[in-house]
Design an enzyme around this catalytic site. Structure first.
Site: not given
Length: 313
Positions: A64, A88, A90, A103, A161
């Site tokens: 993450h 993952e 952002d 993020h 993301e």
């Protein structure tokens, strides 16, 4: 939120604007696009590719925010050394339109600077230290291009993301994939925004996409704490959560023709998320963010669901 007066009013209005925009997108915008543009590519066109990607990363960590310092190339290297197979990250945009990894909407928490990323140029953002608060002095905010080159060198899969809907978003993603066809098997575009998922699938059906979902999006933070201290607001937002979650799991899911969904772990554990329904349709599932060892064993050994985690070491 234990704030009062004018500041409280601004926060509440901003939150209500987000709610209204979300409901508008789900209730009107996406169905209208469906009517005007016709159906999206059938979900099973991408199922084989999703299956292959998830099979390839099955035995490694899926980290993450990329690891520590979050959303940095230094984190990717550290995660890879610890056994990661995927990260993952952002996607945000600077004031001058450059795609970068971050993020939060501000740089305050993760760097030695302050302010919203959209108010900083790339040069200004690059001058900040995104590692100093994690004991990794000197880490810089990576551009999307730099981050992609890094995961290719490290042989990692990227869950990318999309954090906000900007005019640059879809063109940036299309340019990224058109520049390197190998990325179709290395990058999965994910978002909480159904409109983003729809536009990506419509523009390039070869891009693998996944819809992020959390059944308490409006009423609680991801760690489960209430967003609001006022009982009436909490009750109101809980009702909104139920409406939105029902819509996302109902006709929006059928419109988007998804091969992959990413529900929050608590939605699965509380059975808010209908796991059996999705498995019957052949939809693949990845959950987030699973840090507790007992929960990790439950998802891995019993439910057989891949998960993102913060725990690298």
């Amino acid at each position: 939120l234990k704030v009062h007066g004018g500041f409280y009013s601004k926060l509440l209005m901003a939150f209500l604007s987000q709610v209204i925009c979300s409901l508008f997108t789900v209730l009107l915008m996406i169905p209208l696009k469906r009517i005007l543009n016709g159906p999206l590519p059938v979900r099973f066109d991408s199922s084989k590719k999703v299956k292959n990607i998830l099979e390839n990363i099955k035995n490694g960590l899926k980290v993450h925010r990329g690891g520590i310092p979050e959303n940095t190339i230094e984190a990717f290297c550290d995660s890879k050394s610890a056994g990661a197979s995927a990260v993952e990250v952002d996607l945000q945009f600077t004031k001058d339109g450059h795609p970068v990894l971050l993020h939060d909407y501000t740089v305050d928490r993760t760097s030695d600077g302050t302010g919203e990323i959209k108010s900083l140029t790339l040069r200004e953002a690059k001058a900040l230290d995104f590692g100093i608060k994690y004991g990794h002095r000197g880490a810089r905010i990576p551009t999307l291009e730099g981050a992609v080159e890094s995961i290719k060198e490290l042989d990692l899969v990227m869950f990318l993301e999309v954090k906000s809907v900007e005019k640059h978003t879809i063109p940036t993603l299309l340019e990224l994939f058109s520049s390197d066809s190998s990325l179709y098997d290395r990058i999965i575009v994910i978002s909480f925004f159904p409109a983003v998922i729809y536009e990506v699938k419509k523009s390039d059906p070869n891009i693998i996409v996944g819809l992020l979902m959390r059944g308490t999006m409006f009423s609680k933070f991801p760690d489960g704490t209430p967003r609001f201290s006022q009982t009436w607001i909490t009750k109101f937002t809980e009702c909104l959560d139920k409406i939105m979650y029902s819509l996302l799991n109902g006709y929006i899911q059928s419109i988007l023709n998804l091969s992959l969904v990413l529900p929050h772990k608590d939605d699965i554990l509380s059975e808010r998320f209908d796991l059996l329904k999705y498995r019957k349709t052949g939809t693949f599932i990845v959950t987030w963010t699973v840090n507790d060892k007992e929960e990790q064993n439950h998802f891995q050994d019993f439910l057989k669901i891949p998960y993102l985690t913060d725990n690298v070491h």
